[in-house]
Design a protein around this motif. Structure first.
Motif, short mmCIF file in Angstrom:
data_model
loop_
_atom_site.label_atom_id
_atom_site.label_comp_id
_atom_site.label_asym_id
_atom_site.label_seq_id
_atom_site.Cartn_x
_atom_site.Cartn_y
_atom_site.Cartn_z
N PRO A 1 16.87 51.66 -33.40
CA PRO A 1 17.85 50.89 -34.19
C PRO A 1 18.43 49.71 -33.41
N ALA A 2 18.59 49.85 -32.11
CA ALA A 2 19.19 48.77 -31.31
C ALA A 2 18.30 47.53 -31.27
N GLN A 3 17.03 47.72 -31.60
CA GLN A 3 16.10 46.59 -31.54
C GLN A 3 15.76 46.05 -32.94
N ARG A 4 16.47 46.57 -33.93
CA ARG A 4 16.20 46.13 -35.32
C ARG A 4 17.18 45.06 -35.74
N SER A 5 16.69 44.13 -36.54
CA SER A 5 17.53 43.10 -37.14
C SER A 5 18.40 43.72 -38.24
N CYS A 6 19.62 43.19 -38.38
CA CYS A 6 20.48 43.64 -39.49
C CYS A 6 20.25 42.81 -40.74
N ALA A 7 19.28 41.90 -40.72
CA ALA A 7 19.02 41.02 -41.85
C ALA A 7 17.81 41.43 -42.68
N VAL A 8 16.88 42.11 -42.02
CA VAL A 8 15.60 42.44 -42.68
C VAL A 8 15.03 43.69 -42.02
N THR A 9 14.38 44.52 -42.84
CA THR A 9 13.70 45.69 -42.28
C THR A 9 12.24 45.67 -42.72
N LEU B 1 6.06 56.76 -45.03
CA LEU B 1 6.88 55.57 -44.77
C LEU B 1 7.41 55.56 -43.33
N LYS B 2 7.25 54.41 -42.66
CA LYS B 2 7.77 54.27 -41.29
C LYS B 2 8.38 52.89 -41.13
N MET B 3 9.54 52.86 -40.47
CA MET B 3 10.09 51.56 -40.11
C MET B 3 9.25 50.97 -38.98
N ASN B 4 9.07 49.65 -38.99
CA ASN B 4 8.22 49.03 -37.98
C ASN B 4 8.83 49.13 -36.59
N VAL B 5 10.15 49.05 -36.50
CA VAL B 5 10.81 49.07 -35.19
C VAL B 5 11.47 50.43 -35.02
#
Ligand SMILES: Cc1ncc(COP(=O)(O)O)c(C=O)c1O
Length: 400
Positions: A302-310, A295-299
């Protein structure tokens, strides 16, 4: 295992979970659309929308989804043959630009891939290179919901100012409004588009275009604007029907009034802080799972990630197994991957998304994460230990 006997939960990135209060507000008979309560509540609704978008400028409401707001916004300031510059880092940035093409605009593109935000220096260079000032507008998403990248709108505006170019800054806030900090006036956004079904917690079907004075002046210079999309009468109606170009979306307005009241009561700073905290809990769990598995987060940042969707990648067959198991056994629906197909995974089913937007709280986030952990266990997906613990630690902490 059976999902029957309890509530189901929608953890997709819009439409989002609707508050009971919003549903109750909508459950009523049709009102008089010529006089009375409905007309009287419009000032409060437009003021509430402007407070959420942090603007004192104009707003027009449309009966339509986000695509409708995209077309509405473009129709007011981009004419046939005008150039626009599309900034891409996901399916939605591309989609808005395709709509501009459909309206006869010439689309120039800056593509930043699917993992990184807009590089403002490249934007500045592109605008400086447009010595004839052909580009009328820069189109960009605040959050691209397909990749979950959050673009830095302040930095984009700073680059536009540094370039000395006069193009309008048009921002799609459909996924971010009411979730991530968005400051239309302070950030110098000229046009912002939003829709009802995500951070605003209302069913899909109404959308919003926020209009700066500069954008309103551009609209006044247009040779013609489609009568239905024209934002001028909607933003400054002399009669009630002009807000909507016809019959009002009566029940959406009751729901919207209630939802705006809820946001007002919580306060925008608190709403943004809640989303940040919940997003951090999701990311902490995903980090832990990813430490010893696919499992990997796409972004990455953290500073470049949306707080609405992962957006996440777990590969096939795990992606489809995970979503199926969660929906069929736990009653939790996760979002599909969108626009992420590759040669090895033509349907992009190794990707999926967790929606954490709008009417969400810690118990809902823990339910989603707990269901995912159970699905991983059921399918023996390799993963790091301690994911739920990591989320709990974030939620129990006093910081973001
Ligand atoms: C960022 C963004 N823009 C535009 C849209 C399109 O909105 P709609 O599906 O309401 O037309 C979406 C929908 O998910 C979105 O997330």
């Amino acid at each position: 295992m059976s999902k029957h006997g309890g509530r189901e939960q929608l953890s997709i990135p819009g439409p989002s979970v609707m508050p009971e209060a919003v549903l109750r507000a909508m459950h009523r008979a049709s009102p008089n659309i010529y006089e009375g309560e409905l007309i009287n509540m419009m000032d409060g609704i437009t003021a509430g929308l402007k407070r959420v978008a942090r603007t004192k400028q104009g707003v027009a409401i449309y009966i339509g989804n986000g695509h409708g707001a995209w077309e509405a916004a473009l129709s007011n300031v981009v004419g046939e043959g005008d150039h626009v510059l599309g900034l891409f880092n996901g399916r939605f940035g591309e989609g808005w630009a395709e709509m501009a093409t459909g309206l006869g605009a010439v689309v120039e593109k800056l593509d930043f891939g699917k993992k990184a935000p807009v590089d403002a220096s490249k934007l500045e260079a592109a605008l400086k290179a447009d010595t004839q000032g052909r580009i009328k507008a820069v189109l960009c998403t605040h959050t691209d919901t397909s990749t979950s990248i959050r673009n830095d709108i302040e930095m984009i505006r700073a680059a536009m100012t540094a370039s000395g170019h006069d193009a309008l800054l048009m921002v799609d806030c459909i996924a971010s409004l009411g979730c991530d900090r968005f400051e239309m006036d302070a950030w110098g956004v000229d046009v912002a588009v939003a829709a009802s079904q995500k951070g605003l917690m209302v069913p899909a079907g109404v959308s919003f275009v926020f209009i700066s004075d500069k954008a309103a002046a551009r609209r006044a210079e247009m040779k013609r604007v489609s009568r239905y999309w024209d934002w001028a009468p909607r933003a400054n109606p002399e009669m009630f029907f002009q807000y909507f170009g016809g019959t009002a979306p009566t029940h959406h307005l009751y729901g919207l009034r209630t939802a705006l009241g809820m946001l007002e009561e919580e306060g925008m700073e608190a709403v943004w802080a809640r989303h940040e905290k919940l997003a951090n809990a999701v990311w902490a769990a995903c980090e832990a799972w990813g430490a010893d598995g696919p499992l990997k987060m796409n972004v990455a940042s953290p500073a470049q990630r949306s707080c609405a969707v992962t957006a996440l990648h777990v590969g096939q067959p795990h992606g489809l197994n995970l979503r199926r198991w969660c929906e069929q056994n736990a009653g939790v629906t996760l979002g599909i991957g969108l626009g992420m197909s590759t040669d090895e995974d033509p349907k992009g089913e190794g990707f999926f998304r967790i929606g954490h937007m709008g009417h969400v709280n810690p118990q809902m986030i823990m339910a989603t994460l707990g269901s995912m952990e159970t699905a991983f266990e059921a399918h023996k997906v390799p993963r790091g230990a301690g994911a739920l613990d990591a989320a709990v630690k974030v939620l129990a902490s006093s910081g973001a």
